[in-house]
Design an enzyme around this catalytic site. Structure first.
Site, PDB file in Angstrom:
ATOM      1  N   HIS A   1       0.830  -1.203   0.000  1.00 60.54           N
ATOM      2  CA  HIS A   1       0.000   0.000   0.000  1.00 60.54           C
ATOM      3  C   HIS A   1       0.867   1.255   0.000  1.00 60.54           C
ATOM      4  CE1 HIS A   1      -2.437   3.049   2.475  1.00 60.54           C
ATOM      5  NE2 HIS A   1      -3.027   2.986   1.313  1.00 60.54           N
ATOM      6  N   SER A   2       0.518   2.227  -0.811  1.00 56.21           N
ATOM      7  CA  SER A   2       1.099   3.569  -0.778  1.00 56.21           C
ATOM      8  C   SER A   2       2.631   3.527  -0.863  1.00 56.21           C
ATOM      9  CB  SER A   2       0.605   4.288   0.480  1.00 56.21           C
ATOM     10  OG  SER A   2       0.821   5.680   0.414  1.00 56.21           O
ATOM     11  N   MET A   3       3.339   4.081   0.136  1.00 54.93           N
ATOM     12  CA  MET A   3       4.795   4.048   0.120  1.00 54.93           C
ATOM     13  C   MET A   3       5.318   2.623  -0.001  1.00 54.93           C
ATOM     14  SD  MET A   3       7.559   5.011   3.107  1.00 54.93           S
ATOM     15  CE  MET A   3       7.399   3.364   3.837  1.00 54.93           C
TER      16      MET A   3
END
Length: 299
Positions: free
Chosen positions: A109-111
């Site tokens: 997820h994300s980073m």
């Protein structure tokens, strides 16, 4: 649902660092792992809504979610170290080497998705598939901003160090009187609802005499001293050989919808699915996300 599932704590120790995490599913299958990687200032608990559904849909998988260094229950980097983006890739490589993992499926997820993308590009022999959650490509900046980025990053470190040296312990206003206060503070700066934020916050705070404070390393908020150029970021994506699935929220990050146009065509094998939700769509729609992941891995 967490209380009724088989999710347990797990620990990995290497060099001077300890990585904590959560695990469920078939723990004996060290050859059949789904590794979940959270985003910046989140922790492994962001996968708690998803993990029981993954366990149900993928009964033969060993499902592991880690806390990145400086996050959740994992240790902080040493005082002479920093949180370079590239160092996250090394942390991941150390984890693989410690456990003698071969190819794994990654859900990120994300980073965590950006780190996983760079890792998959550099070490294709270690990644079986990559599921990105509201994350695609890597953050980049214009070449003519290189010097300014370095200056801003160095001054950011220096400023935080000076503030830290002037303080004896943690400032009083960095404490929350209750878990509820900390949860509401997280809700105010995110797209999370109260129950979702509570999962992340409870793993991300520690109780002391003065109240509750964040466990996360304050250095995570330092300005990065460098950014990839767009061409460099695109090269990482071109070098990813495994199948890639993007699951993104209809109200997620704008950089994801624009990133599909910039990076989507560069993957060798790429598909994307939009779910109704925000940046943490895997917490909002865990059952739907788990089914998409199962179908993707079955293919």
């Amino acid at each position: 649902m967490f209380a009724d599932s088989s999710v347990k704590e797990i620990n990995y120790t290497f060099e001077a660092m300890s990585l904590q995490g959560l695990v469920c599913g078939n723990e004996e299958r060290e050859d059949n792992i789904v590794l979940c990687l959270h985003g910046w200032l989140d922790n492994a608990a962001s996968f708690l809504p998803l993990m029981p559904y993954l366990e149900q849909n993928l009964p033969d998988k060993n499902i592991i979610a880690i806390d990145w260094p400086g996050h959740g229950n994992s240790s902080h980097k040493s005082l002479d170290a920093h949180y370079h983006f590239i160092d996250w890739v090394y942390d991941l490589l150390q984890l693989f080497e410690l456990n003698h993992w071969q190819k794994v499926d990654i859900v990120a997820h994300s980073m965590g998705g950006m780190v996983a993308s760079a890792f998959a590009a550099a070490f294709p022999e270690k990644v079986k598939s990559l599921t990105l959650i509201d994350s695609i490509g890597l953050i980049s900046s214009e070449e003519d901003q290189t010097t300014k980025q370095l200056r801003d990053g160095m001054l950011s470190r220096f400023k935080r160090k000076m503030i830290s040296n002037q303080q004896s312990g943690v400032k009083k206003n960095n404490y929350h009187a209750s878990v509820d206060s900390a949860v509401k503070a997280r809700v105010n700066v995110s797209d999370l609802n109260y129950d979702q934020a509570k999962l992340i916050v409870e793993r991300g705070i520690v109780k002391e005499v003065e109240g509750y404070r964040w466990r996360s390393d304050v250095r995570l908020r330092n300005t990065s001293p460098y950014r990839l150029t767009l061409k460099q970021a695109q090269q990482f994506i071109r070098d990813i050989k495994c199948p890639v699935q993007l699951i993104y929220g209809s109200d997620g990050m704008d950089m994801v919808t624009s990133g599909i146009k910039i990076f989507g065509s560069l993957f060798e094998q790429f598909s994307s699915v939009e779910l109704v939700g925000g940046h943490h769509v895997h917490m909002e729609k865990p059952q739907e996300a788990a089914e998409l992941i199962k179908n993707f891995l079955d293919e």
